[in-house]
Every structure is written in structure tokens, then in C-alpha cells.
Motif scaffolding. Structure first.
Motif, PDB file in Angstrom:
ATOM      1  N   ALA A 174      -0.003  -8.544  -7.267  1.00 42.46           N
ATOM      2  CA  ALA A 174      -0.566  -7.228  -7.583  1.00 42.46           C
ATOM      3  C   ALA A 174      -1.340  -6.670  -6.393  1.00 42.46           C
ATOM      4  O   ALA A 174      -1.255  -5.474  -6.080  1.00 42.46           O
ATOM      5  N   ALA A 175      -2.093  -7.546  -5.730  1.00 42.63           N
ATOM      6  CA  ALA A 175      -2.846  -7.107  -4.559  1.00 42.63           C
ATOM      7  C   ALA A 175      -1.908  -6.625  -3.455  1.00 42.63           C
ATOM      8  O   ALA A 175      -2.164  -5.596  -2.805  1.00 42.63           O
ATOM      9  N   GLN A 176      -0.806  -7.374  -3.271  1.00 42.26           N
ATOM     10  CA  GLN A 176       0.148  -6.992  -2.235  1.00 42.26           C
ATOM     11  C   GLN A 176       0.774  -5.633  -2.557  1.00 42.26           C
ATOM     12  O   GLN A 176       0.979  -4.806  -1.665  1.00 42.26           O
ATOM     13  N   CYS A 177       1.063  -5.412  -3.821  1.00 47.71           N
ATOM     14  CA  CYS A 177       1.644  -4.123  -4.213  1.00 47.71           C
ATOM     15  C   CYS A 177       0.671  -2.975  -3.929  1.00 47.71           C
ATOM     16  O   CYS A 177       1.065  -1.918  -3.435  1.00 47.71           O
ATOM     17  N   ARG A 178      -0.597  -3.185  -4.247  1.00 46.25           N
ATOM     18  CA  ARG A 178      -1.574  -2.133  -4.002  1.00 46.25           C
ATOM     19  C   ARG A 178      -1.768  -1.889  -2.496  1.00 46.25           C
ATOM     20  O   ARG A 178      -1.977  -0.763  -2.064  1.00 46.25           O
ATOM     21  N   VAL A 179      -1.693  -2.959  -1.727  1.00 51.76           N
ATOM     22  CA  VAL A 179      -1.784  -2.799  -0.255  1.00 51.76           C
ATOM     23  C   VAL A 179      -0.626  -1.953   0.254  1.00 51.76           C
ATOM     24  O   VAL A 179      -0.802  -1.038   1.071  1.00 51.76           O
ATOM     25  N   ASN A 180       0.565  -2.217  -0.256  1.00 51.96           N
ATOM     26  CA  ASN A 180       1.740  -1.451   0.185  1.00 51.96           C
ATOM     27  C   ASN A 180       1.635   0.016  -0.221  1.00 51.96           C
ATOM     28  O   ASN A 180       1.991   0.914   0.542  1.00 51.96           O
ATOM     29  N   VAL A 181       1.144   0.248  -1.439  1.00 51.12           N
ATOM     30  CA  VAL A 181       0.964   1.628  -1.884  1.00 51.12           C
ATOM     31  C   VAL A 181      -0.077   2.322  -1.013  1.00 51.12           C
ATOM     32  O   VAL A 181       0.085   3.487  -0.620  1.00 51.12           O
ATOM     33  N   GLY A 182      -1.164   1.591  -0.704  1.00 53.02           N
ATOM     34  CA  GLY A 182      -2.177   2.153   0.185  1.00 53.02           C
ATOM     35  C   GLY A 182      -1.609   2.485   1.561  1.00 53.02           C
ATOM     36  O   GLY A 182      -1.958   3.515   2.167  1.00 53.02           O
ATOM     37  N   ASN A 183      -0.720   1.630   2.055  1.00 49.97           N
ATOM     38  CA  ASN A 183      -0.083   1.899   3.352  1.00 49.97           C
ATOM     39  C   ASN A 183       0.744   3.185   3.306  1.00 49.97           C
ATOM     40  O   ASN A 183       0.755   3.963   4.263  1.00 49.97           O
ATOM     41  N   LEU A 184       1.442   3.382   2.172  1.00 51.90           N
ATOM     42  CA  LEU A 184       2.232   4.610   2.032  1.00 51.90           C
ATOM     43  C   LEU A 184       1.334   5.846   2.021  1.00 51.90           C
ATOM     44  O   LEU A 184       1.639   6.859   2.655  1.00 51.90           O
ATOM     45  N   TYR A 185       0.216   5.772   1.288  1.00 52.54           N
ATOM     46  CA  TYR A 185      -0.720   6.895   1.274  1.00 52.54           C
ATOM     47  C   TYR A 185      -1.262   7.167   2.687  1.00 52.54           C
ATOM     48  O   TYR A 185      -1.420   8.313   3.104  1.00 52.54           O
ATOM     49  N   TYR A 186      -1.551   6.100   3.413  1.00 54.38           N
ATOM     50  CA  TYR A 186      -2.088   6.238   4.781  1.00 54.38           C
ATOM     51  C   TYR A 186      -1.091   6.946   5.696  1.00 54.38           C
ATOM     52  O   TYR A 186      -1.456   7.837   6.471  1.00 54.38           O
ATOM     53  N   GLU A 187       0.184   6.551   5.589  1.00 59.48           N
ATOM     54  CA  GLU A 187       1.212   7.168   6.421  1.00 59.48           C
ATOM     55  C   GLU A 187       1.395   8.644   6.090  1.00 59.48           C
ATOM     56  O   GLU A 187       1.713   9.452   6.974  1.00 59.48           O
ATOM     57  N   ARG A 188       1.163   9.013   4.839  1.00 57.00           N
ATOM     58  CA  ARG A 188       1.307  10.408   4.422  1.00 57.00           C
ATOM     59  C   ARG A 188       0.051  11.229   4.695  1.00 57.00           C
ATOM     60  O   ARG A 188       0.045  12.437   4.480  1.00 57.00           O
ATOM     61  N   GLY A 189      -1.024  10.585   5.164  1.00 58.21           N
ATOM     62  CA  GLY A 189      -2.263  11.304   5.464  1.00 58.21           C
ATOM     63  C   GLY A 189      -3.191  11.430   4.285  1.00 58.21           C
ATOM     64  O   GLY A 189      -4.223  12.103   4.378  1.00 58.21           O
ATOM     65  N   ALA A 190      -2.868  10.789   3.167  1.00 54.34           N
ATOM     66  CA  ALA A 190      -3.754  10.820   1.995  1.00 54.34           C
ATOM     67  C   ALA A 190      -4.737   9.652   2.113  1.00 54.34           C
ATOM     68  O   ALA A 190      -4.603   8.615   1.430  1.00 54.34           O
ATOM     69  N   TYR A 191      -5.734   9.801   2.967  1.00 52.68           N
ATOM     70  CA  TYR A 191      -6.607   8.677   3.317  1.00 52.68           C
ATOM     71  C   TYR A 191      -7.521   8.258   2.170  1.00 52.68           C
ATOM     72  O   TYR A 191      -7.803   7.058   2.003  1.00 52.68           O
TER      73      TYR A 191
END
Length: 572
Positions: free
Chosen positions: A4-21
Motif C-alpha cells: 500500500a505504501a509503494q502504491c501511494r508513493v507511485n501515485v505521489g510520483n505521478l502527481y509530482y510529474e504533473r505539477g500537483a505538488y
């Protein structure tokens, strides 16, 4: 929990790449709560990512909190560097200094990532061992090469972060007038951390900062100090000698500049700036003498420029100076190739575009001169030369047009375009560009004269008078402009205005023979008394004849104009 933690990290990475910091930070914080206790290192990496997101969002205070958490438990060079940057942005000098000291104290376990003093001998031994182990098998050697490359890459990356942080901190500790104290503090901290090579690099930075602040003497003193320093780093000493050579070159001290350039080249032959400095000294010698040594110096300079390009293919200084050297040697095709190569590297650089345009114009002028010499013996080769000449004219106009698009308010570019169009027979476009040049620089006498003569040729004397009067105001002591104004009045049929103008000129310049001749002719044509002017003209002509005899044929400027009514650059 780990998945679950890994999934949230990946989702956070996607938000970061899109500029949704903000969303990225939210997901990463949720992931932190689900990290297992035995994976604290992963948690610190996530915390560092949170700091990066805050930096991107401009929330430097929050970023400092995240970075400080990482540096307190699991310090690394990247986090320490960004912490120093955040302190610098907020202007917190004391915390910035403490953060810099923490950065220097980061333990690096992977093969001593930084080039510390104690590692110099070990590096040499490793090189010898690598040579001895070359015979142990291709597979083992390949693995060792890959490992060495990885460690070297990490070493360079860490060194880059620390050196960049040093450059950021040093001028920010003290105020602008006392910046040297800041550099000294940073250099002292680097020495305490046994990073002497980086401290030497910062001493070079201090010398360059002196130059930026016009403290040339302090810069020279600092750079000279490297000659006596006990360091085995030839690159640092060569860099100091290179900068010192360039300073001397700018000051016009060619002898010392060449001496320092020789030192830099001797220490590091693969030093493109040092080779350029050495070549520049030879180039200056080549254009300063008029003997046969002229060409020898220029050819040696060309060889060094080519060597510098061989060391660093994108060394723009070497390529540009190579083109200038080829121009001086009259090797115009090679010069054009050099500038066109540089244009590929710097497509928007006006100086490069100008050199290419100027070369094409020069080639067209040379072909014109050669063609006029064979005017009575026209051959098929002459026709080919004429076609080539037209092509060069066209390319010159094209390149100057490109330059004009880069520098739309440069009067010199407009004037050159005007001359090119006029020479190719397009007087209308020539007039347009000359008028544009005059609009941006109303005091350029060459342009004023061209426009005045253009209006005279087209019998627009009223317009011509305006420009010649402007020229006489720019050069009030130059009589030729006033004579041109008087001539325009006479061509317009305004004989009274012409006579008054000639009389004013005669009063200000009583020894001007040309003015007296026109004044005498004008009075004779209008039936006014002219005996006084005839007598004065007779006396001046006798004086000119005597001057001619005394100077053995050296004709005075006033007598060079024939009695016919010839004025300026046009005839009646």
C-alpha cells in the motif's frame, strides 16, 4: 502495508510529474504512515521527496523542515545541498553556515565519494592495480570498469554539489564590500574537511569575483599565488595560469599573457582556453607587424586554434578566432566554413552572422576588382566570375537581412544593406535602408552624405539641402558641406540665396579657392560686381602655384578642384 505504501508513493510520483505538488505531498505523507519500522531508509527518501515538492511549490520553510529531518538521521549530499539552498533563499545566514558545515560532514561510505586529501595516493595505487589486473580476464575487467565508472560518476556528482554550495554560500555570508571574508570562511571550512582541491577551486572563484568587482590587482595577486602553492593538481594551476594570461591579454601586456599561456599549456596540453590564449597572443603579434613574420605568426595562431577545437569541438572562442585568422590570411573560403560551423552552434549570435555576411560582400568586391582589370578581354571564365559575383552579392544581402532581423535598430546594418542594394542597381531599396539607418542614427555623416547625393541625383534639391545643412551642423568647421548647400541653391535657381551662402563661406574661410571660384562665376552670371573676388582669386592662385613649386608637385587641397563647377561627389 508495504504494498500500500509503494502504491501511494507511485501515485505521489505521478502527481509530482504533473505539477500537483500539494497532492503529491499528501500521498507521500500517507505512505510514510504505512512504511514498516525496518524500512526507515525508504521513509527518509520519501521525506526528501516531500522537501523537493515543497521547493517546487515555493514553500521553502516547509521544505527546510523535511530536509532537516533527513539530515538529522540519514544525511546525504543531495539533501544537504538543497537545505543550504533553502536557507539561502530565506536569507538565514547563520543557519546557512551551519547547514554548509553539515554538508561537508556528510559521511560517504561508497569508496570515499569525494576527493579528500588522503585519497590522492590511493587513487594512484588503484590506477596501477587496474593496469596490473588487465590480464585477469575480460569478464572480470569489464565488471571492474563498470564499477569504477559508477564510483567516478558518484564522486563527480558529489563534488559538483559541494562546489556549487560553496559558490552559493561564499558571496552570501558578508555584504558586497566584504565578500572576501565569506570566501575565506568557506575555504577554511573546506580545508578543515580535508577537501583541499575544492578549496583551491574556491580560491579561483574568489579571484574571478575580484574581476567582477573591478579589483584587477587583487585578482592578479590571488592568481599568482598558485605559482607557489604546493599542489599536485595541475588542472587547478593551469586554470589559474589561463585566467592570469587572459587578464594580461586584456590589459595589452602581450608578453606576460603569452608567458602565462605557455605555463598553462605546459601543465595541461588538453586545455582549450589555454591554447586559445596562446593563439590570441600570436594573432596580436601577427596583426601588429608588417614584415614577413606577420604571416608566420598568423599561421601558428591558426594551428593552435585548430588544436583547441580538436580538444573541445564546441570551443566557440577558438572557432570564431580561427575565422578571423583566416580572414587576415586571405583564406576566405576557410574563414566562411569556420563561421558557418559556428553559426550551427550559435544560430542567433549577431557577431557570427555579421562575419558571414561581411565575407560574402568581401568576396563580391574582390571579384569586381578582378573583373574590372580584365574588362577589355572578356572570356567564358569572366562570365562565370560574374555569375559567382552576383551570387555572392545575393548571399551578402540575405545574410545582412538575417542580421537586420536580429538587430532591427542597428543603424550600421541598415546602412550596409542600403549600400549593397544600391551597388546592385536597386536604388529605391538602397534609399529605404539608408533612410532607416538615418532614423536610428541621425548624426552618421556617411549616411547623411549618401542621402544628400541621392536626392541631388534625382534632382530633389530641397531635400538634399536639408541633409547637407544637417551635415554642416554636425561638422561646422568642414567647409565642403556648406559648399554643397550653396550648390543646391544654385541648381534650384535661387541665386541670391546661393550668393549669400558663398559669401558667408568666404567670410569664414577667406583662403578657400573653390568658394571664390563659384562666387566669381555666380556674380558674372548675374551681372553683379566681381572685381574684388577676381583679384582675391588671382592672389590665391599665385600662392598655390608657389606652394606647388616649393613642395615639388604636392598640390594643396584647395587647388585640387578644377575650375569647373564640381562639388562633393556629383557633377552639374
Amino acid at each position: 502495508r508495504g504494498v500500500a505504501a509503494q502504491c501511494r508513493v507511485n501515485v505521489g510520483n505521478l502527481y509530482y510529474e504533473r505539477g500537483a505538488y500539494d497532492d503529491a505531498v499528501t500521498m507521500w505523507r500517507m505512505a510514510l504512515d504505512q512504511i514498516p519500522p525496518d524500512e526507515k531508509s525508504v521513509g527518509y527518501k520519501i521525506c526528501r521527496n516531500i522537501g523537493f515538492a515543497f521547493v517546487k511549490a515555493g514553500r521553502f520553510g516547509d521544505a527546510i523542515g523535511s530536509f532537516e529531518t533527513v539530515m538529522a538521521s540519514c544525511p546525504d549530499v543531495v539533501t544537504g545541498f538543497h537545505l543550504v539552498v533553502c536557507y539561502r533563499v530565506l536569507g538565514d545566514v547563520e543557519r546557512m553556515k551551519r547547514g554548509f558545515v553539515k554538508l561537508l560532514g556528510v559521511p560517504i561510505d561508497f569508496c570515499n565519494d569525494l576527493p579528500r586529501d588522503d585519497d590522492d595516493d590511493d587513487d594512484d595505487n588503484d590506477d596501477r592495480k587496474e593496469e596490473d589486473d588487465n590480464d585477469e580476464g575480460k569478464e572480470k575487467g569489464a565488471k571492474k570498469d563498470l564499477l569504477s565508472e559508477e564510483l567516478e560518476q558518484r564522486r563527480k556528482q558529489a563534488t559538483k554539489y559541494i562546489l556549487t554550495a560553496s559558490r552559493l554560500v561564499a558571496p552570501s555570508i558578508e555584504n558586497d564590500n566584504e565578500y572576501e571574508n565569506g570566501y575565506k570562511w568557506v575555504i577554511d571550512q573546506l580545508k578543515r574537511a580535508k577537501l583541499t582541491q575544492l578549496s583551491l577551486s574556491m580560491e579561483l572563484e574568489l579571484a574571478l569575483h575580484h574581476l567582477h568587482n573591478n579589483r584587477v590587482a587583487s585578482a592578479i595577486k590571488r592568481l599568482k599565488s598558485f605559482e607557489s602553492k604546493d599542489t599536485q593538481n595541475a588542472v587547478v594551476r593551469a586554470t589559474a595560469a589561463t585566467n592570469l594570461s587572459f587578464i594580461y591579454f586584456l590589459e595589452g601586456n602581450n608578453e606576460k599573457a603569452e608567458e602565462c599561456a605557455d605555463v598553462a599549456v605546459t601543465m595541461s596540453r588538453y586545455n582549450a582556453p589555454a591554447l586559445v590564449n596562446k593563439a590570441n597572443c600570436l594573432y596580436r603579434k601577427g596583426i601588429a607587424v608588417s614584415s614577413s613574420d606577420n604571416r608566420n605568426y598568423l599561421e601558428k595562431a591558426k594551428e593552435l586554434y585548430l588544436e583547441a577545437i580538436g580538444v573541445q569541438a564546441d570551443c566557440v572562442e577558438a572557432v570564431y578566432n580561427l575565422g578571423l585568422t583566416n580572414v587576415k590570411l586571405h583564406w576566405y573560403d576557410e574563414a566562411r566554413q569556420a563561421f558557418e560551423k559556428l553559426h550551427n552552434l550559435l544560430p542567433d549570435e549577431p557577431a557570427v552572422i555579421y562575419q558571414i555576411a561581411n565575407l560574402y560582400e568581401t568576396l563580391s568586391t574582390i571579384n569586381n576588382t578582378a573583373g574590372s582589370g580584365n574588362a577589355g578581354h572578356k572570356t567564358k571564365n569572366d562570365d562565370d566570375n560574374n555569375n559567382e559575383n552576383d551570387d555572392n552579392y545575393q548571399k551578402a544581402k540575405e545574410w545582412f537581412t538575417v542580421l537586420q532581423s536580429r538587430l532591427p535598430t542597428d543603424p550600421a546594418v541598415h546602412s550596409r544593406l542600403g549600400h549593397l542594394h544600391a551597388q546592385s542597381g536597386d536604388e529605391a531599396r538602397g534609399y529605404h535602408y539608408q533612410l532607416e539607418s538615418h532614423r536610428y542614427d541621425p548624426t552618421n555623416l556617411d549616411v547623411i552624405s549618401w542621402l544628400g547625393v541621392y536626392f541631388v541625383k534625382n534632382e530633389l534639391y530641397e531635400k538634399a539641402v536639408e541633409f547637407f545643412q544637417l551635415a554642416s551642423r554636425v561638422q561646422p568647421h568642414q567647409v565642403k558641406w556648406q559648399l554643397m548647400v550653396s550648390s543646391c541653391y544654385r541648381r534650384m535657381g535661387r541665386y541670391d540665396a546661393a550668393r549669400e551662402s558663398y559669401e558667408r563661406i568666404h567670410e569664414a574661410h577667406p583662403d578657400n579657392v573653390e568658394c571664390l571660384r563659384y562666387l566669381l562665376a555666380l556674380c558674372q552670371d548675374t551681372g553683379l560686381p566681381c572685381d574684388d573676388y577676381r583679384e582675391k582669386l588671382h592672389v590665391l592662385e599665385q600662392q598655390l602655384q608657389l606652394s606647388t613649386v616649393v613642395h615639388r608637385g604636392e598640390i594643396a587641397t584647395g587647388s585640387a578642384v578644377p575650375p569647373s563647377r564640381a562639388e562633393g561627389k556629383y557633377d552639374d
